[in-house]
Design an enzyme around this catalytic site. Structure first.
Site, PDB file in Angstrom:
ATOM      1  N   CYS A   1       0.807  -1.232   0.000  1.00 33.39           N
ATOM      2  CA  CYS A   1       0.000   0.000   0.000  1.00 33.39           C
ATOM      3  C   CYS A   1       0.834   1.273   0.000  1.00 33.39           C
ATOM      4  CB  CYS A   1      -0.932  -0.006   1.199  1.00 33.39           C
ATOM      5  SG  CYS A   1      -1.896  -1.514   1.320  1.00 33.39           S
TER       6      CYS A   1
ATOM      7  N   HIS B   1      -8.630   3.235  -2.756  1.00 32.92           N
ATOM      8  CA  HIS B   1      -7.225   2.888  -2.476  1.00 32.92           C
ATOM      9  C   HIS B   1      -6.664   1.983  -3.566  1.00 32.92           C
ATOM     10  CE1 HIS B   1      -3.562   1.936  -0.531  1.00 32.92           C
ATOM     11  NE2 HIS B   1      -3.990   0.998   0.302  1.00 32.92           N
TER      12      HIS B   1
END
Lengths: 145, 392
Positions: free
Chosen positions: B88, B338
């Site tokens: 991430c 995301h």
């Protein structure tokens, strides 16, 4: 034309570890597990137990590690009840917990055969062996009976 | 002495969410948005290209992606090009990679492009792809994915400090409202604290509105030496300080108390020292709200409020417009979505726009110093601090 190919087994979609001696140097872990023993590796010179098991000690880089049994019970340090987004092959709800087994070994694991409403921090759980596809085994925990 | 480095351009793909195209299309459109943002930059002059993408091998069936993406972006790097993958946090790690190359003198003008194609025709594969971001053999194999990891941290914080589900919902409500002013946000609809609390449970204590989502999206920035930046824009945004730290990977081996993210505190302190500033000097921050509780713990670890008071900080408006530091004005991961590799790059673009007074109705008044925090797990953090010319 391009023929449909055989998709019976796709290795990169198989999230369960390989467990045989030809594919995994830590196969002993799974052999022990199949016999009902949850084990990990210890470095005799560092006197440290590691999770996950290792082929080489991360502290002294010795490759002569030994298998040790983890305790028959652990303590729940925290937990979450998952009700959305399970991987294929798993069913919801799922309970995951931080399980502390020794002062050196604690990890996140699935707790099964439990009413989610009965989960609490501090409860005692014990390891349980669960079957997995292609004649494999996995570990989980359940409330101590 | 390392050379000073500045952001001089940045753009995202138009609308994040389910993208009707391939990863290659996302790459091309992110590059276009970036070049369109600064017509003074000639794409032929780009010397370096850092591609940030987490699982193109799985979602686009493509490896060897740095030159592949460079070709798709219309650049021909001749000094440095590589792909970075830190789950991430990949986008911010990509920016740090470009920074090190420029600071060291390897290149003068570098594009960082993050892109992720997460929605794929077989939806079951999405979860399988996400399992690759934890220790797949020893954690992913048990079914563990991100919501549960962060839920465990949230529970630890709630038990230790009395943080409540209402506090978590306040973060979500704030970020959804901010996202409603962001044209590319995946979730541009505001929601109340009550609506967050009533939304579908995912992993206790998180409801679906506490969570960031699966998202397709892309973002790109261009970094330059100070000298080149002054030629190519009237308003460079400089990197003042940066750090990255991690401890452990498998959750068995990360620092013991999940309520306090000590690794983030360390990384942030190093970045603050490098920048010569204090947490109180930060006007605007983009932080990694993969889940609502993350943002609360980050307030504390970044030094915006004392340890244990993150819940109170959001409740009293400390992280909102008019508060001490405006956190996640673009809507965060919760509001924007995301798309793993693109997130850190898009966060940097928001700081870039805020510090150039180009954020429109999201503008934080008189923002001079911005902080970007991006993470790749509870114990892996990446921090970059940016500033306008006048704070150098």
């Amino acid at each position: 034309m391009i023929n449909e190919f055989n998709l019976d087994y796709i290795y990169i979609m198989d999230y369960i570890p390989q467990q045989s001696p030809e594919h995994n140097k830590l196969h002993t872990f799974f052999e022990n597990l199949r016999a009902g023993r949850l084990t990990t590796t210890r470095c005799p010179s560092c006197q440290r137990d590691f999770w996950p098991p290792r082929t080489v000690c991360p502290l002294c880089h010795s490759n002569t590690l030994e298998w040790v049994d983890l305790p028959s019970t652990g303590t729940v340090r925290g937990f979450s009840i998952q009700t959305s987004g399970a991987a294929p092959g798993l069913t919801l709800p799922m309970v995951f917990a931080r399980v502390q087994l020794t002062d050196q070994v604690g990890f996140v694991a699935r707790v099964i055969r439990v009413d989610p409403a009965e989960m609490e921090v501090g409860m005692t759980v014990e390891p349980v062996v669960v079957s997995a596809p292609r004649d494999r085994v996995m570990w989980a925990f359940r409330p101590k009976i | 002495m390392p050379r000073r480095v500045a952001l001089i351009a940045g753009g995202t793909t138009h609308k994040w969410g389910v993208y009707p195209g391939t990863l290659r299309d996302i790459v091309s459109e992110a590059a276009k948005a970036c070049f369109d943002s600064n017509p003074r930059v000639n794409s032929r002059d780009i010397q370096g290209f850092i591609f940030c993408s987490v699982f193109p091998e799985r979602s686009a069936y493509q490896s060897h992606t740095a030159p592949w993406a460079a070709e798709s972006a219309g650049v021909a790097p001749d000094r440095i090009f590589c792909r970075v993958e830190n789950m991430c946090g990949s986008g911010t790690v990509g920016i740090r990679t470009a920074y090190t190359a420029i600071a060291a003198g390897l290149a003068d003008l570098v594009m960082v492009l993050g892109a992720e194609k997460m929605f794929i025709p077989n939806r079951q594969e999405i979860v399988l792809n996400m399992l690759t971001g934890v220790d797949r053999e020893w954690e992913g194999s048990t079914g563990l994915t991100a919501p549960v990891q962060f839920a465990l941290a949230a529970q630890a914080h709630m038990n230790k400090y009395g943080t409540t589900e209402e506090h978590l919902a306040m973060v979500s409500s704030k970020n959804h409202r901010n996202a409603s002013r962001n044209p590319y946000a995946q979730f541009p609809k505001p929601c109340t604290v009550e609506e967050v609390l009533a939304s579908k449970p995912v992993a206790t204590p998180f409801k679906i509105f506490d969570c960031s989502s699966i998202t397709d999206g892309g973002a790109a920035v261009i970094l330059a030496t100070e000298e080149l930046a002054k030629d190519l824009t009237d308003n460079p945004v400089y990197i003042l300080g940066t750090c990255q730290a991690a401890s452990g990977f498998n959750h068995a081996n990360i620092p013991d108390d999940w309520a306090d993210w000590v690794i983030l505190s360390q990384a942030a302190q190093t970045a603050y020292n490098m920048a010569g500033i204090k947490p109180q000097d930060v006007d605007v921050a983009e932080v990694h709200d993969c889940f609502s509780a993350s943002e609360i713990i980050e307030y504390e670890a970044l030094g915006f409020c004392p340890q244990g008071e993150g819940g109170n900080f959001v409740a009293t408006g400390g992280s909102d417009y008019g508060g001490q530091v405006v956190v996640n004005p673009r809507g965060g991961l919760i509001g924007c979505g995301h798309p793993l590799g693109a997130t850190g790059v898009a966060q940097a673009i928001e700081i870039f726009r805020q510090l150039r007074n180009e954020a429109g109705e999201r503008q934080v008044a008189n923002a001079k110093i911005g902080l970007n925090h991006n993470l790749s797990g509870i114990a892996e953090h990446h921090v970059v601090i940016y500033g306008r010319q006048e704070v150098l």
